[in-house]
Design a protein around this motif. Structure first.
Motif, PDB file in Angstrom:
ATOM      1  N   VAL A 131      32.822  34.420 -24.775  1.00  0.00           N
ATOM      2  CA  VAL A 131      33.404  34.721 -26.078  1.00  0.00           C
ATOM      3  C   VAL A 131      33.800  33.418 -26.761  1.00  0.00           C
ATOM      4  N   LEU A 132      33.339  33.219 -27.983  1.00  0.00           N
ATOM      5  CA  LEU A 132      33.629  32.017 -28.762  1.00  0.00           C
ATOM      6  C   LEU A 132      34.367  32.407 -30.033  1.00  0.00           C
ATOM      7  N   ARG A 133      35.366  31.605 -30.378  1.00  0.00           N
ATOM      8  CA  ARG A 133      36.165  31.822 -31.592  1.00  0.00           C
ATOM      9  C   ARG A 133      36.127  30.550 -32.433  1.00  0.00           C
ATOM     10  N   PRO A 134      35.082  30.343 -33.205  1.00  0.00           N
ATOM     11  CA  PRO A 134      34.970  29.098 -33.978  1.00  0.00           C
ATOM     12  C   PRO A 134      36.002  29.020 -35.092  1.00  0.00           C
ATOM     13  N   THR A 135      36.409  27.804 -35.392  1.00  0.00           N
ATOM     14  CA  THR A 135      37.280  27.567 -36.540  1.00  0.00           C
ATOM     15  C   THR A 135      36.456  27.660 -37.822  1.00  0.00           C
ATOM     16  N   PRO A 136      37.098  27.723 -38.988  1.00  0.00           N
ATOM     17  CA  PRO A 136      36.322  27.743 -40.242  1.00  0.00           C
ATOM     18  C   PRO A 136      35.360  26.562 -40.350  1.00  0.00           C
ATOM     19  N   GLU A 137      35.773  25.377 -39.893  1.00  0.00           N
ATOM     20  CA  GLU A 137      34.890  24.214 -39.950  1.00  0.00           C
ATOM     21  C   GLU A 137      33.705  24.391 -39.012  1.00  0.00           C
ATOM     22  N   GLU A 138      33.959  24.907 -37.821  1.00  0.00           N
ATOM     23  CA  GLU A 138      32.866  25.124 -36.873  1.00  0.00           C
ATOM     24  C   GLU A 138      31.928  26.228 -37.345  1.00  0.00           C
ATOM     25  N   PRO A 167      30.129  32.237 -49.273  1.00  0.00           N
ATOM     26  CA  PRO A 167      30.793  30.931 -49.401  1.00  0.00           C
ATOM     27  C   PRO A 167      30.549  30.037 -48.193  1.00  0.00           C
ATOM     28  N   PHE A 168      30.575  30.616 -46.991  1.00  0.00           N
ATOM     29  CA  PHE A 168      30.312  29.849 -45.777  1.00  0.00           C
ATOM     30  C   PHE A 168      30.023  30.834 -44.651  1.00  0.00           C
ATOM     31  N   GLY A 169      29.568  30.304 -43.538  1.00  0.00           N
ATOM     32  CA  GLY A 169      29.341  31.129 -42.366  1.00  0.00           C
ATOM     33  C   GLY A 169      27.937  31.676 -42.257  1.00  0.00           C
ATOM     34  N   TRP A 170      27.737  32.516 -41.265  1.00  0.00           N
ATOM     35  CA  TRP A 170      26.414  33.037 -40.941  1.00  0.00           C
ATOM     36  C   TRP A 170      26.016  34.157 -41.897  1.00  0.00           C
ATOM     37  N   ASN A 171      24.727  34.183 -42.202  1.00  0.00           N
ATOM     38  CA  ASN A 171      24.181  35.229 -43.055  1.00  0.00           C
ATOM     39  C   ASN A 171      22.884  35.713 -42.422  1.00  0.00           C
TER      40      ASN A 171
END
Length: 580
Positions: free
Chosen positions: A11-18, A146-150
């Motif tokens: 389980v991974l919990r990336p930060t907004p930057e990551e 705005p950011f992140g996976w799509n």
């Protein structure tokens, strides 16, 4: 079976930057640290969402084209699945079944060591078959975030190379589940990687075997179902084998398991067998992707060779042997697809190519209806010249019935179609107005097919319209010429009254001539068996820039049944083309 006996999922919990890191770079880093990991879960940071606006589209407006009733037969943890297609329904109707019928109400969460309700699922897997609204080609991600996976565009190899549009592979598919609806053990098409996002609803339970244990898993399945293995070496591609975790444990096959909650991603490694089930009514979305590490697996991926998968996905691996070229226009994408010669077979007629960009978009007219063209009657299958539109995943006739056009030849037999008193049909639609041109009389040219269109011969299904004599002028020439100007192409138009788009197929009889850039074409009529056949009596001059490239395959004829062209390009893709 001891619940929770599998290895826990990473389980991974990336930060907004990551989470702003490109998707492929993020996956490469994880795979570099865990080369044989079967799957991992990603919990996005707070503030990210797949949609800019809150809420979700009205379920009454979402169509599940082919829900599946899932029957399981077997005992002691090994089951065969019978998947029966049901009549299409809206997502709202699916919800009423999922939460309204007592047999589909999920149980209360079990003890602390059984929060995935595994005992309840496996003890009743053969009872009260659920519905699964799987494989609906649509995405609930906004086009721009705005950011992140799509999931609409992960920027992987499938986007960098001219891979044809394939729902679920190059474009996401949506899955509506209910309690006990499941997905049987399988690999992704071509052993690709996959990412799944749960939009809302009850959790989803996952079981996954690492790529390193793939052969061991296959040997276990072969020993359990030897008859199926004799009939098809890749029978696990059929997605009709369900094995409980206790079975894997008895064969000493390690597996990972996860419980995916709403708002979480599950990323699957290439060549990882996986299965699972839903804990209640929910909505998920998934799509394949590929990295450089997938290429050798794609080269060696097993393929189903039996009749169970008539629409199996095929991707030519030759295209990946060249460095990717940057695509700046849609015309470049067309040329890349032509250079790669990358056909993909079937998948509900989802094999298609990118159609060229059009300039100066204007409305086009419909083709001329000669006296030999059949009347368009309600309830009959569409012919190529009939205007079409997509209604709930199906193509419906948008022209209706009406009087034929009166054609008056003058001069060079160019004429305008005059329609008087256009009448609406029972659905309130009117016939299309237009201008048509006829070319001078002459013999029909041989239907030379390009190397990408000809070759494979298949037998047409269904009835065979036409006369009893064999049509000797419709097939590819045996001279071996590779003239591509004889390929079938499409012409896309739009009804000036209803703004509904349609298309029809034609065959080029000549190349561009002079500065007029006109091409002599003849109409290809669609028969009851779905094949398009040339109509020598329906010819005219068409603008060269109005012709849209499509993929076709020549199907040889039989006695009392002439051959014809099979359209491989997705019809919706043709209708999405800009018109001139």
């Amino acid at each position: 079976m001891a619940a929770g006996s599998g290895e826990p999922c990473l389980v991974l919990r990336p930060t907004p930057e990551e989470f702003r890191v490109p998707f492929l770079d993020f996956v490469r880093r994880v795979m570099a640290d865990h080369p044989d990991i079967p799957m991992f879960k990603v919990i996005p940071p707070a503030g990210w969402a797949p949609r800019r606006r809150p809420g979700f589209p009205d379920l009454a407006n979402i169509e599940i084209s082919c829900p599946i009733r899932q029957h399981a037969f077997g005992k002691a943890g090994a089951y065969r699945c019978l998947l029966v297609e049901q009549k299409g329904m809206s997502a709202a109707d699916f919800e009423r079944v999922a939460i309204g019928e007592a047999s589909h109400v999920p149980p209360k969460v079990g003890r602390r060591d059984d929060d995935m309700c595994e005992r309840a699922f496996w003890s009743s897997v053969t009872l009260r078959p659920p519905l699964y609204g799987a494989d609906t080609p649509q995405s609930f991600f906004d086009k721009d975030l705005p950011f992140g996976w799509n999931l609409r565009d992960l920027g992987c190899l499938l986007k960098q190379y001219p891979v044809p549009y394939i729902p679920g592979v190059t474009f996401p598919m949506t899955y509506f589940g209910m309690w006990k609806s499941y997905f049987a053990w399988h690999l992704e098409d071509m052993d690709l990687m996959s990412v799944n996002y749960l939009h809302w609803g009850s959790p989803k339970v996952w079981y996954c075997v690492s790529p390193g244990n793939k052969e061991k898993f296959q040997q276990m399945a072969q020993s359990l179902f030897p008859d199926m293995h004799r009939e098809c070496k890749a029978f696990l591609r059929h997605k009709d084998i369900l094995l409980s975790p206790s079975f894997l444990k008895s064969y000493n096959i390690k597996y990972h398991q996860a419980k995916q909650a709403p708002g979480e991603f599950i990323v699957l490694n290439a060549g990882a067998y996986h299965s699972g089930f839903n804990l209640g009514f929910n909505c998920a979305e998934a799509v394949n992707f590929a990295t450089e590490d997938w290429l050798p697996l794609g080269e060696n991926a097993t393929r189903c060779t039996c009749s169970a998968l008539k629409d199996a996905v095929r991707i030519s691996m030759d295209m990946f042997k060249k460095p990717p070229r940057k695509i700046t226009t849609r015309n470049q994408a067309v040329q890349m697809a032509a250079d790669a010669e990358c056909p993909v077979a079937g998948l509900h007629n989802c094999d298609e190519v990118v159609v060229p960009e059009r300039r100066n978009a204007k409305k086009r007219s419909a083709p001329v209806e000669s006296s030999s063209m059949p009347e368009r009657r309600r309830g009959k299958k569409l012919v190529a010249a009939v205007a079409s539109k997509v209604v709930k995943g199906k193509f419906m006739d948008s022209t209706g019935s009406g009087k034929r056009a009166n054609i008056k030849a003058a001069g060079r037999r160019q004429c305008a179609v005059k329609r008087k008193g256009q009448q609406a049909n029972a659905g309130g639609r009117k016939r299309v107005r237009g201008v048509a041109r006829e070319a001078s009389d002459g013999r029909q040219a041989d239907c030379d097919n390009a190397s990408t269109d000809a070759g494979t011969s298949a037998r047409s299904s269904g009835g065979c319209p036409g006369s009893a004599r064999r049509d000797r002028t419709t097939g590819p020439s045996r001279s071996g010429r590779k003239d591509d100007h004889m390929r079938p192409v499409a012409v896309v138009g739009e009804d000036e009254n209803t703004n509904e788009k349609y298309f029809y197929l034609v065959q080029r009889l000549g190349r561009e001539s002079g500065g007029k850039k006109m091409v002599a074409v003849q109409w290809l009529q669609e028969g009851k068996d779905g094949l398009f056949r040339p109509q020598t009596h329906s010819r005219w001059d068409e603008r060269a820039d109005a012709l849209v490239a499509v993929r076709t395959q020549w199907v040889t004829g039989r006695p009392r049944c002439p051959g014809g062209y099979k359209l491989l390009t997705l019809r919706k893709r043709i209708l999405d083309t800009e018109i001139v």
